[in-house]
Design an enzyme around this catalytic site. Structure first.
Site, short mmCIF file in Angstrom:
data_model
loop_
_atom_site.label_atom_id
_atom_site.label_comp_id
_atom_site.label_asym_id
_atom_site.label_seq_id
_atom_site.Cartn_x
_atom_site.Cartn_y
_atom_site.Cartn_z
N GLY A 14 -4.51 -13.28 -5.67
CA GLY A 14 -3.96 -12.50 -4.56
C GLY A 14 -4.17 -13.17 -3.23
O GLY A 14 -4.71 -14.28 -3.12
N LEU A 15 -3.73 -12.52 -2.18
CA LEU A 15 -3.87 -13.04 -0.82
C LEU A 15 -5.32 -13.39 -0.50
O LEU A 15 -5.62 -14.50 -0.06
CB LEU A 15 -3.36 -11.98 0.17
CG LEU A 15 -3.68 -12.21 1.65
CD1 LEU A 15 -2.93 -13.42 2.18
CD2 LEU A 15 -3.34 -10.97 2.47
N SER A 108 -12.07 -2.73 3.49
CA SER A 108 -10.98 -2.74 4.46
C SER A 108 -11.39 -1.95 5.69
O SER A 108 -12.21 -1.03 5.61
CB SER A 108 -9.73 -2.11 3.85
OG SER A 108 -8.78 -1.80 4.84
N SER A 109 -10.81 -2.30 6.82
CA SER A 109 -11.14 -1.58 8.07
C SER A 109 -10.66 -0.14 8.05
O SER A 109 -11.07 0.66 8.90
CB SER A 109 -10.53 -2.30 9.27
OG SER A 109 -9.12 -2.36 9.16
N CYS A 110 -9.84 0.25 7.06
CA CYS A 110 -9.37 1.64 6.99
C CYS A 110 -10.48 2.59 6.56
O CYS A 110 -10.28 3.80 6.52
CB CYS A 110 -8.17 1.76 6.07
SG CYS A 110 -8.55 1.56 4.33
N TYR A 137 -7.43 5.33 -0.61
CA TYR A 137 -7.86 3.93 -0.66
C TYR A 137 -9.17 3.75 0.11
O TYR A 137 -10.11 3.08 -0.37
CB TYR A 137 -6.78 3.03 -0.06
CG TYR A 137 -7.12 1.57 -0.05
CD1 TYR A 137 -7.07 0.81 -1.21
CD2 TYR A 137 -7.49 0.92 1.14
CE1 TYR A 137 -7.38 -0.54 -1.20
CE2 TYR A 137 -7.81 -0.43 1.16
CZ TYR A 137 -7.74 -1.15 -0.01
OH TYR A 137 -8.06 -2.49 0.00
N LYS A 141 -13.09 2.40 -1.16
CA LYS A 141 -13.82 1.27 -0.57
C LYS A 141 -15.17 1.71 -0.01
O LYS A 141 -16.15 0.97 -0.06
CB LYS A 141 -12.95 0.61 0.52
CG LYS A 141 -11.74 -0.11 -0.04
CD LYS A 141 -12.15 -1.19 -1.04
CE LYS A 141 -10.99 -1.95 -1.60
NZ LYS A 141 -11.43 -2.99 -2.58
N ASN A 166 -6.88 -6.22 9.22
CA ASN A 166 -5.58 -6.49 8.60
C ASN A 166 -5.41 -7.99 8.37
O ASN A 166 -5.48 -8.78 9.31
CB ASN A 166 -4.45 -5.99 9.52
CG ASN A 166 -4.55 -4.51 9.79
OD1 ASN A 166 -4.21 -3.69 8.96
ND2 ASN A 166 -5.04 -4.16 10.98
N HIS A 180 2.17 -4.91 3.47
CA HIS A 180 1.65 -4.49 4.76
C HIS A 180 2.62 -4.89 5.87
O HIS A 180 3.59 -5.62 5.64
CB HIS A 180 0.28 -5.13 5.01
CG HIS A 180 -0.81 -4.51 4.19
ND1 HIS A 180 -1.37 -5.14 3.10
CD2 HIS A 180 -1.43 -3.31 4.27
CE1 HIS A 180 -2.30 -4.36 2.56
NE2 HIS A 180 -2.35 -3.24 3.25
N ASP A 332 3.17 6.57 12.37
CA ASP A 332 2.57 5.42 13.04
C ASP A 332 1.32 4.93 12.32
O ASP A 332 0.93 3.78 12.45
CB ASP A 332 2.16 5.80 14.48
CG ASP A 332 3.24 5.48 15.49
OD1 ASP A 332 4.11 4.64 15.19
OD2 ASP A 332 3.21 6.09 16.58
#
Length: 372
Positions: A14-15, A108-110, A137, A141, A166, A180, A332
């Protein structure tokens, strides 16, 4: 870590995982192991256990996850929480039972509250409600990083967690349904440029490489135009034909006002390997007293940009001359998500690639992936 130690990178295609894999190889690590999802389903406890029995890795990096943008997070809420919880539980527990020397878990920052104070420090975790669209999600995490902390405290393991902002970069997800914001906008504008110039050959090459809902380069012009319109790449005036220009718009969800921090994936990979080589859980607990919490580390740039300006940077880079339409009827997401990276800087690591440079690199990589 020694250069010959066996390092398992979960999600190595993956990325995130591929960037970490390349970074490790570049630094001379010679005993890397990875499995594709088809080869190993990390949501399956028995299969994960068998893998650890057979491979006995010395170090583990958990970069495997089910990920997506606002649309995917909203639609696949059950899948996102279930699959990501299972990946975290299975890999972290098996690392403990098999005596792994060190593990790095990527979140993740979320994980931070929707209206967290900006920039967001590690200590603002669990202080107020999460952003609704990606709550499942985020919770998975949070569970993973707390699992690492808890195993360290009870079992004496050395499991650390990092929370990247991100990410974007080579091997990103350009699927128009699940990607994303940055890779989605880049692909939409590349496709929009093909339409406005009537370059059907390039358009078909793109869809042949990355079909959209079964629509490929072999599909009819009508089918291609319909699927692109569904995902916000629309012809407003004229007919796409070689040598003739037509007016095209690219739709962007939301107002364009939210601020986002973007980190080049290869910078993120370098930070992860740096932390694996130089930082232990004990380093992160100094001065905490009896209550050990929030030992995770933010990884980012400490800089932010609006979605609107990011879109215009992409537009300029790919040469799309059409219209950008911000659909304010769509969500948003979180208004602002800037990480406080002072802990990371104090540990000795800083990013190198700025947003404009990264967008140029990603555009070049994308075109190369199409054989151009």
């Amino acid at each position: 870590m020694q250069k010959q130690d066996k390092i398992y990178v979960a999600g190595h295609k993956g990325l995130v995982g591929s960037a970490i894999w390349r970074n490790l190889q570049g630094k001379g690590y010679t005993n890397l192991t990875g499995r594709s999802h088809a080869e190993l389903d990390l949501t399956d406890p028995a299969a994960t256990g068998r893998f650890f029995d057979e491979e006995r890795p010395d170090y583990v990096i958990v970069a495997s996850a089910k990920v997506g943008g606002i649309q995917a997070n909203s639609v696949y809420r059950g899948q996102f929480i279930h699959e990501n919880l299972m990946i975290a539980c299975n890999t972290i527990h098996q690392a403990y039972t098999h005596g792994v020397k060190k593990l790095l878990f990527l979140g993740s920052s979320c994980i931070y509250p929707r209206l967290a104070p900006q920039p967001m420090s590690e200590d603002c975790l669990l202080t107020s409600p999460l952003e609704y669209t990606n709550e499942p999600y985020a919770l998975s995490k949070i569970a993973g990083l707390k699992m690492c902390e808890s195993y360290n405290l009870q079992y004496g393991t050395d499991f650390i967690s990092v929370m990247p902002t991100n990410l974007y970069g080579p091997y990103d997800n350009f699927n128009l349904e699940t990607s994303h914001v940055l890779p989605a906008l880049m692909r939409k504008m590349i496709l929009g440029k093909c339409l406005e110039s009537g370059d059907w050959q390039s358009l078909r090459t793109d869809l042949g490489t990355r079909p959209v809902e079964g629509v490929s380069g072999a599909s009819s012009e009508k089918e291609i135009l319909e699927i692109l319109a569904k995902y916000g790449v629309r012809v407003l005036q004229g007919t796409p034909a070689q040598g003739k220009n037509c007016e095209v718009e690219v739709e962007i969800w939301g107002s364009g006002k939210p601020l986002r921090e973007f980190l080049w994936s290869e910078d993120m990979a370098d930070a992860c390997v740096y932390l694996m080589e130089n930082v232990s859980f004990q380093d992160l607990t100094k001065g905490m007293g009896k209550e050990i919490r929030n030992t995770h580390i933010n990884i980012g740039t400490g800089k932010e940009e609006t979605i609107a300006r990011t879109a215009r940077l992409i537009q300029a880079e790919v040469g799309f001359e059409g219209k950008l339409r911000f659909n304010t009827g769509k969500p948003d997401g979180t208004p602002r998500k800037l990480l406080d990276v002072s802990k990371l800087h104090a540990l000795g690591w800083h990013h190198e690639v700025e947003l404009e440079q990264g967008i140029a690199r990603l555009a070049a990589w994308y075109m190369q992936s199409l054989g151009k």
